[in-house]
Motif scaffolding. Structure first.
Motif, PDB file in Angstrom:
ATOM      1  N   LEU A 145       0.843  -1.194   0.000  1.00 45.00           N
ATOM      2  CA  LEU A 145       0.000   0.000   0.000  1.00 45.00           C
ATOM      3  C   LEU A 145       0.878   1.244   0.000  1.00 45.00           C
ATOM      4  CD1 LEU A 145      -2.717  -1.014   2.587  1.00 45.00           C
ATOM      5  CD2 LEU A 145      -2.899  -1.022   0.115  1.00 45.00           C
ATOM      6  N   ILE A 146       0.616   2.142  -0.950  1.00 47.38           N
ATOM      7  CA  ILE A 146       1.354   3.398  -1.000  1.00 47.38           C
ATOM      8  C   ILE A 146       0.369   4.554  -0.906  1.00 47.38           C
ATOM      9  CG2 ILE A 146       3.312   2.481  -2.306  1.00 47.38           C
ATOM     10  CD1 ILE A 146       2.078   3.707  -4.802  1.00 47.38           C
ATOM     11  N   GLN A 147       0.829   5.663  -0.352  1.00 41.85           N
ATOM     12  CA  GLN A 147      -0.033   6.837  -0.189  1.00 41.85           C
ATOM     13  C   GLN A 147       0.456   7.950  -1.106  1.00 41.85           C
ATOM     14  OE1 GLN A 147      -0.262   8.364   3.770  1.00 41.85           O
ATOM     15  NE2 GLN A 147      -2.023   9.629   3.320  1.00 41.85           N
ATOM     16  N   SER A 148      -0.470   8.549  -1.826  1.00 41.83           N
ATOM     17  CA  SER A 148      -0.158   9.659  -2.718  1.00 41.83           C
ATOM     18  C   SER A 148       0.123  10.913  -1.895  1.00 41.83           C
ATOM     19  CB  SER A 148      -1.319   9.917  -3.673  1.00 41.83           C
ATOM     20  OG  SER A 148      -1.122  11.107  -4.379  1.00 41.83           O
ATOM     21  N   PRO A 149       1.261  11.589  -2.152  1.00 42.16           N
ATOM     22  CA  PRO A 149       1.530  12.807  -1.387  1.00 42.16           C
ATOM     23  C   PRO A 149       0.603  13.960  -1.768  1.00 42.16           C
ATOM     24  CG  PRO A 149       3.249  12.423  -3.012  1.00 42.16           C
ATOM     25  CD  PRO A 149       2.341  11.238  -3.055  1.00 42.16           C
ATOM     26  N   LYS A 150       0.055  13.939  -2.980  1.00 40.73           N
ATOM     27  CA  LYS A 150      -0.811  15.032  -3.431  1.00 40.73           C
ATOM     28  C   LYS A 150      -2.219  14.918  -2.862  1.00 40.73           C
ATOM     29  CE  LYS A 150       1.644  15.519  -7.798  1.00 40.73           C
ATOM     30  NZ  LYS A 150       1.568  15.351  -9.246  1.00 40.73           N
ATOM     31  N   THR A 151      -2.834  13.730  -3.022  1.00 39.53           N
ATOM     32  CA  THR A 151      -4.237  13.576  -2.629  1.00 39.53           C
ATOM     33  C   THR A 151      -4.418  12.852  -1.303  1.00 39.53           C
ATOM     34  OG1 THR A 151      -4.446  11.487  -3.837  1.00 39.53           O
ATOM     35  CG2 THR A 151      -4.958  13.521  -5.034  1.00 39.53           C
ATOM     36  N   GLY A 152      -3.415  12.109  -0.870  1.00 42.90           N
ATOM     37  CA  GLY A 152      -3.537  11.354   0.368  1.00 42.90           C
ATOM     38  C   GLY A 152      -4.222  10.018   0.190  1.00 42.90           C
ATOM     39  N   ALA A 153      -4.561   9.648  -1.048  1.00 47.60           N
ATOM     40  CA  ALA A 153      -5.223   8.367  -1.315  1.00 47.60           C
ATOM     41  C   ALA A 153      -4.235   7.212  -1.128  1.00 47.60           C
ATOM     42  CB  ALA A 153      -5.762   8.353  -2.738  1.00 47.60           C
ATOM     43  N   VAL A 154      -4.738   6.112  -0.594  1.00 48.91           N
ATOM     44  CA  VAL A 154      -3.923   4.918  -0.385  1.00 48.91           C
ATOM     45  C   VAL A 154      -4.369   3.864  -1.395  1.00 48.91           C
ATOM     46  CG1 VAL A 154      -3.298   3.107   1.251  1.00 48.91           C
ATOM     47  CG2 VAL A 154      -3.651   5.447   2.052  1.00 48.91           C
ATOM     48  N   VAL A 155      -3.397   3.354  -2.179  1.00 48.20           N
ATOM     49  CA  VAL A 155      -3.709   2.373  -3.218  1.00 48.20           C
ATOM     50  C   VAL A 155      -2.680   1.245  -3.179  1.00 48.20           C
ATOM     51  CG1 VAL A 155      -4.830   4.018  -4.761  1.00 48.20           C
ATOM     52  CG2 VAL A 155      -2.386   3.661  -4.929  1.00 48.20           C
TER      53      VAL A 155
END
Length: 89
Positions: A70-80
Motif C-alpha cells: 500500500l502506497i499513499q499519494s503525497p498530493k491527494t492522500g489516497a492509499v492504493v
C-alpha cells in the motif's frame, strides 16, 4: 547496371540516446524503491509502458518486486495497492 545512390549525412540536430529500458535502469540507484507511477511522471510515458520496462528489468535480474504494497499519494492522500520494485544490482 544500377547506379549507386549517394546519401547525405546530416550531423546537426540528431543525438544518440539509450534504449528506454536502460534509461529506466540508470534512473534508479541500487537499493532504491520505485513503482511505475514514478517512472511515468519522470519520463512522460504511460503507466503500462513504464510497468513493462520495470518488468523486463526484473526478468533480467536487475530488480525485485513485491505486490500488494500500500502506497499513499503525497498530493491527494489516497492509499492504493501497487507493485513496488527494488533495484538489486
Amino acid at each position: 547496371m544500377r547506379k549507386a545512390r549517394k546519401f547525405k549525412v546530416f550531423s546537426t540536430g540528431f543525438k544518440v540516446v539509450k534504449p528506454r529500458v536502460l534509461q529506466v535502469l540508470d534512473s534508479i540507484t541500487v537499493g532504491d524503491v520505485t513503482y511505475s507511477g514514478e517512472i511515468m511522471e519522470k519520463f512522460g510515458w504511460n503507466k503500462r509502458r513504464s510497468l513493462e520496462y520495470l518488468d523486463k528489468l526484473e526478468k533480467l535480474g536487475h530488480l525485485s518486486s513485491e505486490k500488494g504494497i500500500l502506497i499513499q499519494s503525497p498530493k491527494t492522500g489516497a492509499v492504493v495497492p501497487a507493485r513496488v520494485f527494488t533495484r538489486l544490482k
